[in-house]
Design an enzyme around this catalytic site. Structure first.
Site: not given
Ligand code: GAL
Length: 730
Positions: A184, A253
């Site tokens: 990110e 994600e």
């Molecule tokens: C995303 C990040 C992950 C984790 C997630 C929240 O933005 O890439 O590593 O932090 O948020 O659980």
């Protein structure tokens, strides 16, 4: 120019590789539709399982459950700070055995997405960076900075080489089909301007040049240069398109829930909403979905980032913290995967055409020589819809998608949950009452012989280098017998400004009060009356870290600890600034130095037994007891509700930080509402955010396990119990 040359190099590399390996193994490539593995475009479901967040004996079971849940791949970050605790000293043992984890995934017949980072965020201490990295001269994290880039490249190459040596990339016949560099970076990149851009391009090029034979992704980085694929992270990703028309649409994600902070709400994402989000992503042409998290697990030891991230990293994931299936989330997603796999061929061979069926209703039709599939969608929040498609009638519940893999029969609707809900129960085990003994830290002599004395207040991390959560700051003040407060019977007020995260104030060896930062305000002020006597008074401040930050621009420069000012009011002379006095420092607790958590160190102090000692609710106290493992295989947890704040160990292994009292009366439940794109919270459940702490079975022997608790504020250890976690269907 740069992008073109990297791209052509990549294509050339791929071609050479394919030629070289002929048909034995094929490298992974991609086109605008999907990742291509062994010449086949694939719709892939993946799930994040972070290997250090469970124990090796749990890995096989977790991976098998993921496979049974319809996943094709397991995704994990690589956690630099556990692998290289000091420069050049590597650890890939036990929970950190990355190769073993990847091989177990391979054994199960699944693929791996290896997110090397090495910045990972992940609610992990320092975002995965080792704390020593901050002290490399001239370093600046995640930007165009030579010392940083050198260290990052060295670690990235080490991991890639390690995987290559064990033939773990798909191009070598292994399970790794994809790797991630950075994490990110988009937001940071923009904030850092030209340096950010230069670093991002460098990172992409450096990664590609490691020649893994499988694609690299950069998540949430719209400018990711070719051939790196930019991917989406979020609750919904149907708005997302990659930055080039020849890259596939990937969701690295898909948040299945959320993490918890001590004192903050518990999160729940309804599976109907998650399935709807996935359906929307696939119907617009997405071909890769990774659930973050599929199994969240536990932030053992001091691995939690934050500050204030809880030890549990359950995440409301389809497999719960303890490795048990969470229904209906797990089952409903499994059905979703089945339905989508039924139409995989047509999804990857056709582009969807969109036909409106009403104001809120749409059909996304995939049609090719491999068949026909349609996704019928109702975007209305409250009203069901009746639609006609190909002369057939369908009823669509509000906010839902029906999947028809043959354009006729509904195989799945995202809002119709067939799987039965499960309920987790924490059951008392029939063990004997624990017989506790205590050892209290000697607060009165703290820093009497300190080797570090300094005029002024030092930043905490600079002193501890994170070898402990604890740093003592001690100074003294001489009170003359003529001070009026001594005669008039009021207490002078001490004010301590802290940059975070928690503080306990001791005057002449007695706890005077505590103060804590919060998620919203990491900096905080302690203000309290303190009992001073004529003569020399000792002021000892115990500053406590509760997890180092894991995201934010240049978090390596953020301060913690008592930075002052420290002032005393109510003396005859008025306000007195103590900040620039002599302060002595001590890193960590006596019990830590003596290794009281392990059977080797346990006998180095005199422990006191008996209920009188145990029931006293003493601050800064170590408790020890021996406990037998309950029979059976059910997962276990300690109920620490009767305690305040501290850390807990079993047989020398750190279960993690606990903090229960803090959250009382302040906690709530939040449920994610996709319709409103926000969490909706109920307030005042009056429960601590985290009450139960996972004790892995593999850390126990049948009898005589050494349980050690360190309590900062005061708790009732006699009410600590070991529970079994059972999950039943409702
Ligand atoms: C995303 C990040 C992950 C984790 C997630 C929240 O933005 O890439 O590593 O932090 O948020 O659980």
């Amino acid at each position: 120019m740069e992008a073109t040359s990297v791209s052509s190099k990549w294509i050339l590399h791929c071609m050479l590789f394919i030629l070289a390996v002929q048909n034995t193994h094929c490298s992974v490539t991609y086109d605008r539709k999907a990742l291509i593995i062994n010449g086949q475009r694939r719709i892939l479901f993946s799930g994040s399982i972070h290997y250090p967040r469970s124990t090796p004996d749990m890995w096989e079971g977790l991976i098998q459950k993921a496979k049974d849940g319809g996943l094709d791949a397991i995704d994990t970050y690589v956690f630099w700070n556990v692998h290289e605790p000091s420069p050049g000293n590597f650890n890939f043992e036990g929970r950190y055995d990355l190769v073993r984890f990847v091989k177990l995934v391979q054994k199960a017949g699944l693929y791996v997405h290896l997110r090397i980072g090495p910045y990972v965020c992940a609610e992990w201490n320092f975002g995965g960076f080792p704390v020593w990295l901050k002290y490399v001269p001239g370093i600046s994290f995640r930007t165009d900075n030579e010392p940083f880039k050198m260290a990052m490249q060295r670690f990235t190459q080490k991991i890639v080489q390690m995987m290559k040596d064990k033939m773990l990339f798909q191009s070598q016949g292994g399970p790794i089909i994809l790797s991630q560099i950075e994490n990110e970076y988009g937001i940071e990149s923009k904030a850092y301007g030209a340096d950010g851009r230069a670093y991002m391009n460098w990172a992409a090029k450096m990664a590609v040049e490691t020649d893994t034979g499988v694609p690299w992704v950069m998540c949430k980085e719209d400018d990711a240069p070719d051939p790196v694929i930019n991917t989406c992270n979020g609750f919904y990703c149907d708005y997302f398109s990659p930055n080039k028309p020849y890259k596939p649409t990937m969701w690295t994600e898909a948040w299945t829930g959320w993490f918890e902070d001590f004192g903050e709400p518990i999160h729940h994402r309804p599976v109907e909403d998650l399935a709807f989000a996935v359906g929307r992503f696939i119907q617009k042409g997405g071909s890769f979905v990774n659930y973050y998290m599929y199994h969240g697990g536990t932030n053992f030891g001091r691995a939690a980032g934050g500050p204030f991230i809880t030890t549990s990293y359950d995440y409301d994931a389809p497999i719960d913290e303890y490795g048990l299936i969470r229904q209906p989330k797990y089952g409903h997603l499994k059905e979703l995967h089945k339905a989508i796999k039924l139409c995989e061929h047509v999804l990857v061979s056709a582009d969807p055409t969109l036909t409106p069926l009403g104001n809120y209703e749409q059909a996304h039709i995939f049609s090719s020589s491999s068949g026909c599939a349609v996704f019928l969608t109702n975007y209305h929040l409250n009203d069901a819809a009746h639609v006609t498609f190909n002369n057939m009638h369908y009823e669509l519940p509000p906010w839902s998608i029906s999947i028809l893999p043959d354009c006729k029969t509904v195989a799945f609707n995202t809002a119709k949950v067939g799987a039965k809900a499960s309920e987790a129960q924490m059951i008392r085990t029939n063990g004997k009452m624990l017989s506790w003994e205590i050892f209290s830290e000697d607060i009165s002599t703290i820093n009497d012989d300190s080797s570090l004395v300094y005029v002024g207040l030092l930043e905490q991390l600079n002193v501890t280098r994170d070898t402990s959560d604890y740093l003592w700051y001690t100074t003294s003040i001489e009170i003359s017998t003529s001070e009026s407060f001594l005669r008039q019977g009021y207490d002078p007020t001490l004010t301590v400004q802290s940059a975070g995260h928690a503080l306990h104030v001791f005057i002449n060896g007695y706890l005077s009060g505590s103060a804590f930062g919060t998620k919203a305000n990491k900096k905080f002020t302690f203000t309290g009356g303190i009992n001073l006597q004529a003569g020399v008074n000792k002021i000892s401040l115990l500053s406590v870290a509760v997890g180092l930050p894991n995201n934010g621009a240049h978090f390596e420069t953020w301060n913690i600890g008592v930075l002052g000012p420290v002032t005393l009011d109510g003396l005859d002379e008025g306000s007195k600034d103590l900040s620039w006095q002599n302060w002595s420092y001590k890193v960590g607790l006596t019990g830590e130095a003596m290794n009281l958590v392990s059977s080797n160190g346990i006998s180095s102090v005199d422990w006191v037994g008996g209920s009188l000692a145990i029931n006293k609710q003493l601050p800064l106290t170590w408790y020890k007891a021996y406990i037998d493992a309950p029979e059976g295989k059910d997962p276990l947890a300690l109920d620490l509700r009767s305690m305040g704040k501290g850390q807990v160990w079993i047989n020398g292994q750190s279960i993690g930080r606990y903090w229960t009292a803090y959250a009382n009366g302040n906690c709530s439940q939040c449920s994610y509402s996709g319709a409103y794109r926000q969490w909706k919270c109920l307030s005042g459940c009056g429960q601590p955010t985290q009450r139960w702490y996972h004790v892995p079975r593999s850390w126990l022997k049948p009898t005589g396990n050494l349980l050690v608790v360190f309590e900062e504020i005061g708790g009732d250890a006699s009410r600590i119990s070991l529970l079994k976690r059972l999950v039943s269907s409702l």
